[in-house]
Design an enzyme around this catalytic site. Structure first.
Site, PDB file in Angstrom:
ATOM      1  N   ARG A  19     -10.386  -2.429  20.832  1.00  0.00           N
ATOM      2  CA  ARG A  19     -11.460  -3.137  20.140  1.00  0.00           C
ATOM      3  C   ARG A  19     -12.062  -2.204  19.095  1.00  0.00           C
ATOM      4  O   ARG A  19     -12.018  -0.968  19.245  1.00  0.00           O
ATOM      5  CB  ARG A  19     -12.562  -3.527  21.124  1.00  0.00           C
ATOM      6  CG  ARG A  19     -12.143  -4.478  22.208  1.00  0.00           C
ATOM      7  CD  ARG A  19     -13.285  -4.668  23.238  1.00  0.00           C
ATOM      8  NE  ARG A  19     -12.885  -5.600  24.272  1.00  0.00           N
ATOM      9  CZ  ARG A  19     -12.401  -5.229  25.463  1.00  0.00           C
ATOM     10  NH1 ARG A  19     -12.265  -3.948  25.765  1.00  0.00           N
ATOM     11  NH2 ARG A  19     -12.074  -6.149  26.352  1.00  0.00           N
TER      12      ARG A  19
ATOM     13  N   LYS B 139     -15.660  -2.750  27.188  1.00  0.00           N
ATOM     14  CA  LYS B 139     -16.755  -3.656  27.558  1.00  0.00           C
ATOM     15  C   LYS B 139     -17.242  -3.338  28.961  1.00  0.00           C
ATOM     16  O   LYS B 139     -16.455  -3.003  29.840  1.00  0.00           O
ATOM     17  CB  LYS B 139     -16.281  -5.105  27.510  1.00  0.00           C
ATOM     18  CG  LYS B 139     -16.246  -5.690  26.131  1.00  0.00           C
ATOM     19  CD  LYS B 139     -15.935  -7.171  26.209  1.00  0.00           C
ATOM     20  CE  LYS B 139     -16.003  -7.835  24.863  1.00  0.00           C
ATOM     21  NZ  LYS B 139     -15.676  -9.256  24.948  1.00  0.00           N
TER      22      LYS B 139
ATOM     23  N   HIS C 139      -9.874  -6.802  14.569  1.00  0.00           N
ATOM     24  CA  HIS C 139      -9.526  -7.574  15.770  1.00  0.00           C
ATOM     25  C   HIS C 139      -8.138  -8.205  15.655  1.00  0.00           C
ATOM     26  O   HIS C 139      -7.473  -8.436  16.669  1.00  0.00           O
ATOM     27  CB  HIS C 139     -10.584  -8.636  16.051  1.00  0.00           C
ATOM     28  CG  HIS C 139     -10.628  -9.066  17.475  1.00  0.00           C
ATOM     29  ND1 HIS C 139     -11.084  -8.240  18.486  1.00  0.00           N
ATOM     30  CD2 HIS C 139     -10.243 -10.215  18.073  1.00  0.00           C
ATOM     31  CE1 HIS C 139     -10.988  -8.882  19.640  1.00  0.00           C
ATOM     32  NE2 HIS C 139     -10.471 -10.074  19.419  1.00  0.00           N
TER      33      HIS C 139
ATOM     34  N   ARG D 179      -5.591  -6.137  17.284  1.00  0.00           N
ATOM     35  CA  ARG D 179      -5.592  -6.284  18.750  1.00  0.00           C
ATOM     36  C   ARG D 179      -4.692  -7.447  19.169  1.00  0.00           C
ATOM     37  O   ARG D 179      -3.886  -7.326  20.090  1.00  0.00           O
ATOM     38  CB  ARG D 179      -7.035  -6.494  19.221  1.00  0.00           C
ATOM     39  CG  ARG D 179      -7.251  -6.491  20.708  1.00  0.00           C
ATOM     40  CD  ARG D 179      -8.754  -6.341  20.976  1.00  0.00           C
ATOM     41  NE  ARG D 179      -9.113  -6.693  22.323  1.00  0.00           N
ATOM     42  CZ  ARG D 179      -8.981  -5.894  23.373  1.00  0.00           C
ATOM     43  NH1 ARG D 179      -8.472  -4.691  23.229  1.00  0.00           N
ATOM     44  NH2 ARG D 179      -9.354  -6.288  24.578  1.00  0.00           N
TER      45      ARG D 179
ATOM     46  N   HIS E 210      -8.663  -6.160  29.801  1.00  0.00           N
ATOM     47  CA  HIS E 210      -9.133  -7.477  30.236  1.00  0.00           C
ATOM     48  C   HIS E 210      -9.210  -7.533  31.750  1.00  0.00           C
ATOM     49  O   HIS E 210      -8.293  -7.103  32.436  1.00  0.00           O
ATOM     50  CB  HIS E 210      -8.170  -8.582  29.765  1.00  0.00           C
ATOM     51  CG  HIS E 210      -8.167  -8.801  28.291  1.00  0.00           C
ATOM     52  ND1 HIS E 210      -7.078  -9.292  27.614  1.00  0.00           N
ATOM     53  CD2 HIS E 210      -9.128  -8.607  27.352  1.00  0.00           C
ATOM     54  CE1 HIS E 210      -7.364  -9.386  26.328  1.00  0.00           C
ATOM     55  NE2 HIS E 210      -8.599  -8.981  26.147  1.00  0.00           N
TER      56      HIS E 210
ATOM     57  N   TYR F 256      -4.524 -13.755  23.714  1.00  0.00           N
ATOM     58  CA  TYR F 256      -4.172 -12.750  22.716  1.00  0.00           C
ATOM     59  C   TYR F 256      -2.672 -12.695  22.456  1.00  0.00           C
ATOM     60  O   TYR F 256      -2.238 -12.561  21.322  1.00  0.00           O
ATOM     61  CB  TYR F 256      -4.631 -11.357  23.181  1.00  0.00           C
ATOM     62  CG  TYR F 256      -6.077 -11.096  22.943  1.00  0.00           C
ATOM     63  CD1 TYR F 256      -6.486 -10.232  21.941  1.00  0.00           C
ATOM     64  CD2 TYR F 256      -7.066 -11.693  23.715  1.00  0.00           C
ATOM     65  CE1 TYR F 256      -7.829  -9.971  21.713  1.00  0.00           C
ATOM     66  CE2 TYR F 256      -8.400 -11.449  23.502  1.00  0.00           C
ATOM     67  CZ  TYR F 256      -8.775 -10.591  22.501  1.00  0.00           C
ATOM     68  OH  TYR F 256     -10.101 -10.344  22.272  1.00  0.00           O
TER      69      TYR F 256
END
Length: 159
Positions: A23, A47, A107, A110, A133, A142
């Site tokens: 990211r 995250k 992004h 990614r 994830h 994705y």
């Protein structure tokens, strides 16, 4: 895209983004101490403050070494970390120079990373871990399988 990078910093940025699937926020927070150049890996903070290790390509390693060496040679440089917005602007400018019909943004690298990994045969769970994830369904958003990959997989089993 690679051909329109104008300097070693841009080349390094593109290669790190495309070969790690990180990211923007993760790349923006990387310190030199987080990089193990010999093992081609970076400890990133994702995250939810979750740490993970991502890996980068040999090409990214070569550019990264070149970039870091160029910074050492330039004693006037203050070595201020690139913030997320600055990275976005650099990537957008690369896209403009490449005359793309769409806006290039970090992004997108990614998504491309995930799709490339899947189409090269990487296991979806491995891709999930590399992207950081917690939910496999997010990874499936994705990673898009090409029609050619679907055909090749089919041909392995059905004659």
């Amino acid at each position: 895209i690679r051909d329109t990078c104008k300097d070693i910093r841009e080349k390094t940025l593109v290669e790190i983004l495309i070969s790690t699937g990180c990211r923007l926020s993760e790349i923006a927070l990387v310190d030199i101490d987080n990089i193990d150049i010999n093992n081609r890996c970076i400890n990133v903070l994702g995250k939810g403050n979750k740490e993970r290790v991502v890996y980068f390509s040999t090409r990214a390693k070569l550019y990264l070494q070149q970039y870091l060496n160029s910074r050492k040679e330039d004693e006037k440089a203050p070595y201020i970390r690139l913030k997320g917005r600055a990275i976005q602007k650099i990537i957008k400018q690369i896209g403009v120079r490449a005359k793309l019909s769409f806006n290039l943004h970090p992004h997108l690298f990614r998504h491309t990373f995930a799709t490339n990994c899947l189409n090269m045969g990487m296991d979806i769970v491995t891709i999930q871990r590399l992207l950081g994830h917690s939910n496999l369904q997010t990874t499936q958003i994705y990673a898009k399988m090409s029609q050619e990959t679907i055909k090749n997989e089919y041909m392995k089993f059905i004659k």
